[in-house]
Design a protein around this motif. Structure first.
Motif, PDB file in Angstrom:
ATOM      1  N   GLU A 189      65.684  52.885  38.803  1.00 51.92           N
ATOM      2  CA  GLU A 189      66.159  54.252  38.564  1.00 51.92           C
ATOM      3  C   GLU A 189      65.002  55.186  38.234  1.00 51.92           C
ATOM      4  N   ARG A 190      64.077  54.691  37.409  1.00 49.18           N
ATOM      5  CA  ARG A 190      62.914  55.528  37.057  1.00 49.18           C
ATOM      6  C   ARG A 190      62.044  55.808  38.274  1.00 49.18           C
ATOM      7  N   ALA A 206      63.075  55.935  41.413  1.00 49.65           N
ATOM      8  CA  ALA A 206      63.801  56.901  42.247  1.00 49.65           C
ATOM      9  C   ALA A 206      63.691  58.310  41.670  1.00 49.65           C
ATOM     10  N   HIS A 207      63.831  58.440  40.332  1.00 47.98           N
ATOM     11  CA  HIS A 207      63.682  59.752  39.688  1.00 47.98           C
ATOM     12  C   HIS A 207      62.285  60.320  39.930  1.00 47.98           C
ATOM     13  N   MET A 208      61.245  59.504  39.733  1.00 48.76           N
ATOM     14  CA  MET A 208      59.868  59.985  39.907  1.00 48.76           C
ATOM     15  C   MET A 208      59.601  60.384  41.351  1.00 48.76           C
ATOM     16  N   GLU A 209      60.079  59.580  42.310  1.00 45.16           N
ATOM     17  CA  GLU A 209      59.868  59.921  43.719  1.00 45.16           C
ATOM     18  C   GLU A 209      60.545  61.238  44.053  1.00 45.16           C
ATOM     19  N   LYS A 210      61.772  61.418  43.557  1.00 47.99           N
ATOM     20  CA  LYS A 210      62.489  62.656  43.856  1.00 47.99           C
ATOM     21  C   LYS A 210      61.809  63.864  43.221  1.00 47.99           C
ATOM     22  N   ASP A 211      61.358  63.719  41.979  1.00 49.69           N
ATOM     23  CA  ASP A 211      60.682  64.824  41.296  1.00 49.69           C
ATOM     24  C   ASP A 211      59.371  65.200  41.995  1.00 49.69           C
ATOM     25  N   LYS A 212      58.591  64.188  42.393  1.00 44.95           N
ATOM     26  CA  LYS A 212      57.322  64.474  43.070  1.00 44.95           C
ATOM     27  C   LYS A 212      57.557  65.131  44.421  1.00 44.95           C
ATOM     28  N   LEU A 213      58.575  64.675  45.148  1.00 45.48           N
ATOM     29  CA  LEU A 213      58.889  65.294  46.439  1.00 45.48           C
ATOM     30  C   LEU A 213      59.390  66.724  46.250  1.00 45.48           C
ATOM     31  N   ALA A 214      60.144  66.967  45.176  1.00 47.19           N
ATOM     32  CA  ALA A 214      60.615  68.325  44.908  1.00 47.19           C
ATOM     33  C   ALA A 214      59.443  69.265  44.635  1.00 47.19           C
ATOM     34  N   LEU A 215      58.430  68.778  43.915  1.00 44.73           N
ATOM     35  CA  LEU A 215      57.237  69.591  43.663  1.00 44.73           C
ATOM     36  C   LEU A 215      56.437  69.816  44.941  1.00 44.73           C
ATOM     37  N   LEU A 216      56.385  68.795  45.791  1.00 45.46           N
ATOM     38  CA  LEU A 216      55.619  68.899  47.027  1.00 45.46           C
ATOM     39  C   LEU A 216      56.305  69.811  48.041  1.00 45.46           C
ATOM     40  N   LEU A 217      57.611  69.635  48.213  1.00 51.16           N
ATOM     41  CA  LEU A 217      58.335  70.405  49.225  1.00 51.16           C
ATOM     42  C   LEU A 217      58.720  71.799  48.735  1.00 51.16           C
ATOM     43  N   ARG A 218      58.975  71.931  47.433  1.00 52.65           N
ATOM     44  CA  ARG A 218      59.297  73.194  46.760  1.00 52.65           C
ATOM     45  C   ARG A 218      60.683  73.743  47.080  1.00 52.65           C
ATOM     46  N   ARG A 219      61.137  73.636  48.305  1.00 56.13           N
ATOM     47  CA  ARG A 219      62.478  74.115  48.660  1.00 56.13           C
ATOM     48  C   ARG A 219      62.991  73.321  49.846  1.00 56.13           C
ATOM     49  N   LYS A 220      64.315  73.383  50.039  1.00 54.60           N
ATOM     50  CA  LYS A 220      64.943  72.608  51.112  1.00 54.60           C
ATOM     51  C   LYS A 220      64.393  73.005  52.470  1.00 54.60           C
ATOM     52  N   VAL A 221      64.256  74.292  52.725  1.00 56.58           N
ATOM     53  CA  VAL A 221      63.674  74.796  53.976  1.00 56.58           C
ATOM     54  C   VAL A 221      62.472  75.636  53.583  1.00 56.58           C
ATOM     55  N   GLY A 222      61.265  75.166  53.925  1.00 55.08           N
ATOM     56  CA  GLY A 222      60.060  75.843  53.469  1.00 55.08           C
ATOM     57  C   GLY A 222      59.167  76.327  54.589  1.00 55.08           C
ATOM     58  N   LEU A 255      70.657  47.714  43.620  1.00 53.06           N
ATOM     59  CA  LEU A 255      70.674  47.329  42.221  1.00 53.06           C
ATOM     60  C   LEU A 255      71.686  48.131  41.411  1.00 53.06           C
ATOM     61  N   ASN A 256      72.829  48.475  41.999  1.00 55.74           N
ATOM     62  CA  ASN A 256      73.899  49.187  41.313  1.00 55.74           C
ATOM     63  C   ASN A 256      73.428  50.517  40.732  1.00 55.74           C
ATOM     64  N   LEU A 257      72.597  51.238  41.486  1.00 58.15           N
ATOM     65  CA  LEU A 257      72.183  52.566  41.056  1.00 58.15           C
ATOM     66  C   LEU A 257      73.347  53.524  41.230  1.00 58.15           C
ATOM     67  N   ILE A 302      69.646  65.905  39.819  1.00 63.84           N
ATOM     68  CA  ILE A 302      68.851  64.800  39.265  1.00 63.84           C
ATOM     69  C   ILE A 302      67.424  65.215  39.002  1.00 63.84           C
ATOM     70  N   SER A 303      66.841  65.938  39.957  1.00 65.62           N
ATOM     71  CA  SER A 303      65.421  66.238  39.849  1.00 65.62           C
ATOM     72  C   SER A 303      65.171  67.320  38.821  1.00 65.62           C
ATOM     73  N   SER A 304      64.228  67.093  37.956  1.00 64.37           N
ATOM     74  CA  SER A 304      63.870  68.105  36.946  1.00 64.37           C
ATOM     75  C   SER A 304      63.016  69.200  37.530  1.00 64.37           C
ATOM     76  N   ALA A 305      62.513  68.983  38.764  1.00 58.82           N
ATOM     77  CA  ALA A 305      61.613  69.966  39.372  1.00 58.82           C
ATOM     78  C   ALA A 305      62.364  70.976  40.208  1.00 58.82           C
ATOM     79  N   GLU A 306      63.678  70.835  40.311  1.00 57.61           N
ATOM     80  CA  GLU A 306      64.426  71.743  41.161  1.00 57.61           C
ATOM     81  C   GLU A 306      64.538  73.109  40.528  1.00 57.61           C
TER      82      GLU A 306
END
Length: 198
Positions: free
Chosen positions: A121-122, A124-140, A12-14, A194-198
């Protein structure tokens, strides 16, 4: 408005970043499901070999049959949770107050197409933010669990029992696949700003 599936998001041209993340997330879910199934297969096979004395063919087939049954039950459960009424799609925009252009052509900039893109877009943003909160860091620290199962799989793969050795090998491959999926997803979740949780 037509129902927007997760697989349609990248088309969808994201922005390149959101489209890449959405594609990576979809691939991660498939890869994670496959490797989890392989890990579970190995676990069932090893457990079965400890309690029941079966031939090699039976011990290989029974866990596969159990996985197929679990997959069917999970698919029915998922479909029952996704039940709902389908919208009329472009027909909804054909009335007096319809906002889409003739033919509901998303590529021509109809407002339904714009709305679909904004919703995608919203999401994708929400999924990325929730995953950032769940994973917390790239290597955890959560990577220690797959490493533990890889170590257990190596121990079982060196067993004198052929069935246990096959189950241990499946555990190794499944756990390594889960770890790789986690690293792959984490690299996309924490890429860019993009993610506000980073």
């Amino acid at each position: 408005m037509a129902f927007l599936s997760r697989q349609q998001v990248p088309t969808l041209n994201l922005s390149n970043e959101l489209a890449g993340f959405s594609s990576a997330y979809a691939k991660s879910k498939v890869l994670g499901a496959v490797t989890f199934a392989l890990w579970l297969y190995g676990l069932i096979e090893v457990a079965l070999a400890q309690f029941v004395k079966l031939g090699v063919i039976a011990s290989l087939g029974i866990p596969a049959l159990l996985l197929v049954l679990l997959g069917v039950v999970a698919a029915f459960y998922f479909r029952s949770g996704m039940g709902g009424t389908e919208s009329g799609g472009c027909a909804a925009g054909s009335g007096e107050h319809g906002c889409s252009q003739v033919g509901c052509d998303v590529s021509n900039g109809g407002c339904l197409g714009k709305f679909d893109r904004e919703v995608a877009e919203r999401i994708a943003h929400m999924e990325k933010d929730k995953l950032a909160l769940l994973l917390r860091r790239k290597v955890g620290y959560d990577l220690f669990l797959p490493l533990f199962w890889i170590a257990v799989g190596i121990k079982l793969a060196l067993s004198s029992s052929e069935v246990v050795a096959i189950g241990g090998t499946a555990l190794i491959i499944g756990a390594a696949g889960l770890m790789g999926t986690r690293l792959y997803l984490g690299s996309w979740v924490f890429r860019g700003g993009i993610s506000s949780a980073e």
